[in-house]
Design a protein around this motif. Structure first.
Motif, PDB file in Angstrom:
ATOM      1  N   ALA A  52      -4.448   8.640   1.771  1.00 46.29           N
ATOM      2  CA  ALA A  52      -3.925   8.586   0.401  1.00 46.29           C
ATOM      3  C   ALA A  52      -4.685   9.561  -0.500  1.00 46.29           C
ATOM      4  CB  ALA A  52      -4.034   7.172  -0.150  1.00 46.29           C
ATOM      5  N   LEU A  72      -4.368  -0.433  -5.231  1.00 45.54           N
ATOM      6  CA  LEU A  72      -4.368   0.133  -3.884  1.00 45.54           C
ATOM      7  C   LEU A  72      -5.670  -0.172  -3.164  1.00 45.54           C
ATOM      8  CD1 LEU A  72      -3.105   1.926  -1.669  1.00 45.54           C
ATOM      9  CD2 LEU A  72      -4.039   3.917  -2.875  1.00 45.54           C
ATOM     10  N   ILE A  86       1.058   4.091  -2.903  1.00 48.24           N
ATOM     11  CA  ILE A  86       0.792   5.503  -2.605  1.00 48.24           C
ATOM     12  C   ILE A  86       1.955   6.369  -3.063  1.00 48.24           C
ATOM     13  CG2 ILE A  86       0.497   7.167  -0.720  1.00 48.24           C
ATOM     14  CD1 ILE A  86      -1.064   4.939   0.776  1.00 48.24           C
ATOM     15  N   SER A 108      -4.385   2.668  -8.696  1.00 45.26           N
ATOM     16  CA  SER A 108      -5.448   2.987  -7.734  1.00 45.26           C
ATOM     17  C   SER A 108      -6.315   1.770  -7.455  1.00 45.26           C
ATOM     18  CB  SER A 108      -6.311   4.132  -8.267  1.00 45.26           C
ATOM     19  OG  SER A 108      -5.556   5.317  -8.410  1.00 45.26           O
ATOM     20  N   SER A 166       1.675   9.111  -5.985  1.00 48.64           N
ATOM     21  CA  SER A 166       2.032  10.508  -5.686  1.00 48.64           C
ATOM     22  C   SER A 166       3.002  11.055  -6.725  1.00 48.64           C
ATOM     23  CB  SER A 166       2.642  10.607  -4.286  1.00 48.64           C
ATOM     24  OG  SER A 166       1.717  10.209  -3.297  1.00 48.64           O
ATOM     25  N   SER A 202       0.826  -1.207   0.000  1.00 50.26           N
ATOM     26  CA  SER A 202       0.000   0.000   0.000  1.00 50.26           C
ATOM     27  C   SER A 202       0.859   1.254   0.000  1.00 50.26           C
ATOM     28  CB  SER A 202      -0.933   0.008   1.219  1.00 50.26           C
ATOM     29  OG  SER A 202      -1.829  -1.074   1.177  1.00 50.26           O
TER      30      SER A 202
END
Length: 456
Positions: free
Chosen positions: A66, A52, A16, A49, A20, A12
């Motif tokens: 997030a 995630l 992230i 995504s 980013s 995770s």
């Protein structure tokens, strides 16, 4: 079990971090003419995504943090896919200076050389000649947001962008909170809200490019939640606030009919009719109250003129309309947008009224589905469907079994191929591919008997 949990946490955090970085590159490096880079980041962001969401599905806090981090990445970035924010800033500064933004054109002020606001020439050049030659059609609550930006950062475009973006992020937080409550109230999984909150389309188009659909969606979601709780008076007021941000929720009003009076198979309640009438009046009264400070004959003339132009002159990312236009060229030899622009909204209204009468909309889930189908039909017939318009069908879809709006939020990136051409020419093959994807997913949704029975 402990090792598996640590692996999920590590995955995770890596996702992230990667996301980013993607958003940083998108926000500060990519231009809308860089389509290959644009679509590569777009599709990669969706894939990461989704991964995630799967890896952190048991950690609500991680997903919230997030989503906030991805939005903060954009905080000082100048929007790179849309020029509309320049007009937002212009309107806000004009209003703060004491001028009604609905009564004058930016090009008139620039031509006169006597503009009463800072950075007027930069704002006019940024919004473009087309935008600057039309009267504003942004409703009063949107104008209030623009005034807040003018009040807090009246001499800095970057400062104004930060203020506008902060308002949109606050709205997204509101959608997260209220949307989660509504999902729980409807006995749906609360993690569905992240199909909105972590959706790259939402982060890029709304937070990144400063489209105020986020604020409208917050009020729509809140209104539906209030109605579900039986607080229909407040629901009417809040829905009116949504219309005062963008006019589009007016389409939903007929769909609310059965929520008050019952289904078509039962005797219509007189008290229900009175409540529905009061609900509509509360909504329209709130809208009228917000417009009251601006009302004049000249305002009505300018506002309606801009709306007519929207239906009868502008074309972008359309679907069924482009087929109708092609048929028009074959039959009469010219673009029939003026005629089609008058007829298609009438067809949409008839469809929504029919949908409101023959489809069961008495429960909240059925009501949301009716709004989703009605609005989607409107967009399928529209002459102009900008990418950020898909945000409303997307958020409605998370409360239903329909997934085509999620597919649409991915495929809509194909509309940006128009910016590859200096003369802004759309690639109709790719527009066709976009809508083919949407229609295939919609057909798959409708083809499942269980899904069909759940909503009709």
């Amino acid at each position: 079990m402990l090792l598996e949990r640590k692996y999920k946490y590590l995955l995770s955090y890596l996702l992230i971090t990667f996301l980013s970085c993607l958003y940083i590159v998108f926000a500060y490096k990519v231009q809308r003419t860089d389509f290959i880079v644009l679509i590569s980041i777009w599709l990669s962001a969706f894939l990461l995504s989704y991964t995630l969401l799967k890896s952190a599905s048991g950690n609500f806090t991680t997903l919230v943090v997030a989503g906030l981090l991805f939005r903060i990445v954009f905080i000082v970035a100048i929007p790179n896919l849309s020029q509309d924010f320049y007009r937002f800033i212009w309107d806000g500064r004009m209003l703060l200076a004491g001028y009604n933004p609905y009564l004058s054109l930016p090009e008139e002020w620039i031509t006169s050389g006597n503009t009463p606001i800072p950075q007027a020439n930069i704002l006019y050049e940024g919004m473009g000649e087309l935008n600057g030659s039309h009267y504003t059609n942004y409703p009063p609550l949107s104008q209030l947001c623009y005034v807040i930006a003018a009040l807090l950062a009246g001499k800095s475009i970057t400062g104004s962008v930060i203020v506008l973006r902060a308002l949109i992020i606050l709205a997204d937080i509101g959608i997260l909170v209220v949307g989660r409550k509504l999902l729980i109230a409807l006995n749906l999984k609360e993690y569905r809200i992240f199909w909105y909150f972590l959706n790259p389309f939402i982060i890029i188009e709304l937070t990144g490019n400063l489209h105020f659909e986020a604020i409208m969606i917050f009020f729509i979601t809140w209104a539906i939640y209030l109605l579900h709780k039986g607080l229909w008076v407040w629901a009417g007021i809040v829905l009116g606030l949504a219309v005062s941000v963008k006019l589009i929720p007016l389409l939903f009003l007929p769909v609310f009919f059965q929520k008050f009076v019952g289904t078509s198979n039962k005797k219509i309640s007189k008290s229900g009719i009175l409540k529905f009438t009061a609900f509509v009046l509360m909504t329209l009264g709130t809208v009228l109250l917000s417009f009251l400070p601006f009302l004049s004959y000249e305002f009505i003339e300018n506002f309606t003129r801009t709306l007519r132009l929207w239906f009868q002159r502008f074309e972008f990312n359309a679907s069924i309309y482009y087929i109708i236009r092609w048929i028009g060229y074959k039959i009469v030899g010219w673009n029939i947008i003026e005629t089609a622009g008058k007829i298609l909204p009438f067809i949409t209204l008839c469809f929504i009224l029919l949908l409101s009468w023959i489809k069961k909309n008495s429960t909240t889930k059925q009501l949301i589905t009716g709004c989703l189908l009605g609005l989607s039909f409107y967009y399928f017939l529209s002459t102009t469907v900008h990418p950020w318009y898909i945000a409303v069908p997307l958020v409605l879809s998370i409360f239903t079994n329909y997934k085509f709006a999620i597919a649409w939020s991915i495929a809509v990136i194909l509309s940006y191929t128009a910016y590859l051409s200096p003369d802004f020419k759309e690639n109709l093959w790719l527009i066709g591919l976009e809508y083919s994807i949407v229609c295939v997913v919609l057909y798959c949704n409708l083809a499942k008997p269980k899904t069909l029975l759940d909503h009709l």
